[in-house]
Design a protein around this motif. Structure first.
Motif, PDB file in Angstrom:
ATOM      1  N   ILE A   4       0.843  -1.198   0.000  1.00 16.70           N
ATOM      2  CA  ILE A   4       0.000   0.000   0.000  1.00 16.70           C
ATOM      3  C   ILE A   4       0.879   1.251   0.000  1.00 16.70           C
ATOM      4  N   ALA A   5       1.957   1.219   0.786  1.00 16.79           N
ATOM      5  CA  ALA A   5       2.863   2.368   0.846  1.00 16.79           C
ATOM      6  C   ALA A   5       3.523   2.613  -0.507  1.00 16.79           C
ATOM      7  N   ILE A   6       3.922   1.551  -1.207  1.00 14.51           N
ATOM      8  CA  ILE A   6       4.503   1.716  -2.539  1.00 14.51           C
ATOM      9  C   ILE A   6       3.473   2.310  -3.488  1.00 14.51           C
ATOM     10  N   PHE A  18      -0.672  -7.835  -5.371  1.00 18.13           N
ATOM     11  CA  PHE A  18      -0.159  -6.480  -5.522  1.00 18.13           C
ATOM     12  C   PHE A  18      -0.942  -5.718  -6.596  1.00 18.13           C
ATOM     13  N   HIS A  19      -1.318  -6.401  -7.675  1.00 19.31           N
ATOM     14  CA  HIS A  19      -2.121  -5.768  -8.726  1.00 19.31           C
ATOM     15  C   HIS A  19      -3.423  -5.212  -8.140  1.00 19.31           C
ATOM     16  N   LYS A  20      -4.088  -5.978  -7.305  1.00 20.18           N
ATOM     17  CA  LYS A  20      -5.352  -5.523  -6.719  1.00 20.18           C
ATOM     18  C   LYS A  20      -5.139  -4.327  -5.799  1.00 20.18           C
ATOM     19  N   ILE A  21      -4.032  -4.305  -5.081  1.00 20.72           N
ATOM     20  CA  ILE A  21      -3.713  -3.156  -4.222  1.00 20.72           C
ATOM     21  C   ILE A  21      -3.451  -1.913  -5.076  1.00 20.72           C
ATOM     22  N   ILE A  22      -2.728  -2.083  -6.177  1.00 20.29           N
ATOM     23  CA  ILE A  22      -2.471  -0.960  -7.088  1.00 20.29           C
ATOM     24  C   ILE A  22      -3.782  -0.395  -7.619  1.00 20.29           C
ATOM     25  N   LYS A  23      -4.706  -1.265  -8.016  1.00 18.36           N
ATOM     26  CA  LYS A  23      -5.985  -0.799  -8.553  1.00 18.36           C
ATOM     27  C   LYS A  23      -6.790  -0.016  -7.516  1.00 18.36           C
ATOM     28  N   GLU A  24      -6.628  -0.366  -6.236  1.00 20.96           N
ATOM     29  CA  GLU A  24      -7.364   0.328  -5.183  1.00 20.96           C
ATOM     30  C   GLU A  24      -6.710   1.641  -4.779  1.00 20.96           C
TER      31      GLU A  24
END
Length: 483
Positions: A129-131, A172-178
């Protein structure tokens, strides 16, 4: 002259095939964008920079080859974690350190960022999330997560099973999308590696990742010496290979077709994230021939299934660069024959962004920088009596703070904030005018800081706006001042 000039709305759209450039890696240092622009005469769609993130490891955030130096190492990846420069952002990170100054440099110069990161799959979501939050102000950009993931050389593959690596990508892809929806993810895997086989490498494990990613990618070197720098490639050796250009082309196309099959016929952008032929294997002249042949195949098909490639890389400590690092001074590059050949390729219309001129505009005008494939600028028609002796753009106090990318006669220039004059004559040194003609000076305004501004409105993450109050003064002269 500017009082007589008109300006028109201008849109910059995608090329038939995008060209991106890798700048810095375990094999070489980052080279500033002003130098690269001067050498190649145009910006790229995007610039790739390569980092690693292993914050749970001993020695972090030191570079692996420094904090874990060992005389017994005989392979580039024989360290506890990958020997890229380390990503200093993330959880409790510092956005004033690498790679953020380089990301700002790239975007100021009208290019998008491709951030390649190898990441420990064992980090918790708060790290990811931080990235994602680190990246939001860098506008539309690309994130290539744990590339070459079906290989066995990177540390993340030694720590986890292939299924765990694939699952991490999806997580990680799902976190990026959020948290950073303006970031597009790139899945880089082996794809089809044997033309006799229908399935791709590690297909069962990576099918879900293929379906989730925004962009499909393969790294396909036409020749590679992976034993560098610990041995020398010689005939009969086992640390290098060479393939025909045709084979690499077919493997790439078959990979795209298999990815689409796994997605039920849906297609996504297909790129080659690392493209080159290693001069350690081919020498400098066959290297040029192979690069030219591959690009000619893209044009001749034409390869509408293929979205773009990233040339690896600009300056290399070995022989994978348009320049080779001078061993006496790492700030100096030794130009290779590949540089001029590559320059000709990227100035071909097939690989250039498309300009569309619109209606005449009036000042002040608000320009929009979305990304290198979707931005609005202005176009100024200029009359040339003949080949110029002086051609320059002058900016008074009202215009000096502008951050601009400008193009004329197929040559690009950068104007940094505070700069008062840009000399356009390099656009005519190698491409002289034969007589009277009309040329357009095209102008775009990417973000001066390299980052988007959250105060600019609801679409700040996708677009950056610059108001230009008037035209700069354009000075053209067609003979020496004194004869």
């Amino acid at each position: 002259m500017s009082n007589e000039l008109k300006a028109y709305h201008l849109h910059m759209g995608p090329a038939k095939c995008a060209v991106d450039l890798s700048d810095g890696s375990e094999r070489g240092n980052y080279v500033n964008q002003d130098y690269i622009l001067r050498k190649l005469g145009r910006p790229h769609r995007a610039v790739n920079i390569m980092y690693c993130y292993y914050p749970l490891d001993k020695g972090w955030p030191g570079r692996a080859s420094v904090v874990h130096a060992n005389p017994n190492v005989t392979f580039a990846w024989d360290y506890p974690y990958d020997d890229y420069f380390t990503y200093k952002g993330g959880l409790n990170g510092n956005r004033d350190e690498e790679p953020f100054p380089y990301m700002r440099d790239i975007r100021r110069h009208g290019q998008d960022v491709i951030l390649t990161m190898t990441i420990d799959p064992n980090v918790t979501d708060d790290h990811l999330i931080a990235i994602a939050q680190d990246l939001t102000t860098f506008g539309p950009m690309f994130l290539r997560i744990n590339h070459e993931a079906t290989g066995d050389w990177f540390s993340f593959n030694r720590r986890c099973t292939y299924q765990e690596v694939a699952d991490f990508f999806v997580r990680f892809h799902k976190i990026i999308k959020e948290y950073a929806p303006n970031v597009k993810t790139i899945l880089c895997i082996g794809g089809i590696e044997d033309l006799e086989k229908e399935e791709m490498e590690k297909e069962k494990e990576f099918t879900e990742a293929v379906r989730h990613t925004d962009i499909w990618s393969v790294d396909k070197y036409m020749a590679l010496h992976w034993g560098w720098p610990y041995d020398v490639a010689e005939r009969g050796g086992t640390s290098h290979n060479r393939h025909t250009v045709q084979k690499i082309y077919e493997l790439t196309k078959r990979s795209f077709e298999r990815f689409s099959y796994l997605c039920g016929g849906i297609t996504k952008p297909m790129v080659m994230s690392e493209f080159n032929a290693d001069g350690d294997v081919t020498g400098p002249y066959d290297q040029v021939k192979m690069i030219q042949e591959f690009c000619k195949m893209l044009k001749d098909e034409p390869a509408t299934w293929f979205s773009g490639f990233t040339f690896y890389q600009f300056r290399d400590d070995g022989r994978l660069g348009l320049e080779i690092t001078d061993p006496n001074n790492k700030e100096v590059g030794v130009e290779q024959p590949a540089l001029q050949a590559y320059k000709e390729i990227i100035h071909d219309d097939y690989f250039k962004p498309v300009f569309t001129v619109g209606e005449e505009l009036s000042f002040p005008v608000k320009l929009r920088w979305g990304c290198s494939e979707d931005s609005t600028g202005l176009s100024i028609p200029l009359h040339f009596e003949k080949d110029p002796v002086f051609a320059e753009v002058n900016f008074d106090e009202e215009l000096q703070d502008l951050n601009l990318m400008m193009e004329i006669n197929d040559h690009w220039f950068y104007k940094a904030p505070g700069v008062k004059m840009i000399d356009l004559m390099p656009a005519f040194f190698d491409k002289k005018l034969n007589g009277p003609c009309e040329l357009r000076l095209n102008l775009f305004a990417p973000p001066a800081t390299g980052e988007n501004d959250p105060s600019q409105g609801d679409d700040w993450a996708e677009n950056y706006y610059t108001v230009i109050k008037k035209l700069p003064y354009i000075r053209l002269r067609f003979e020496p001042i004194e004869l």
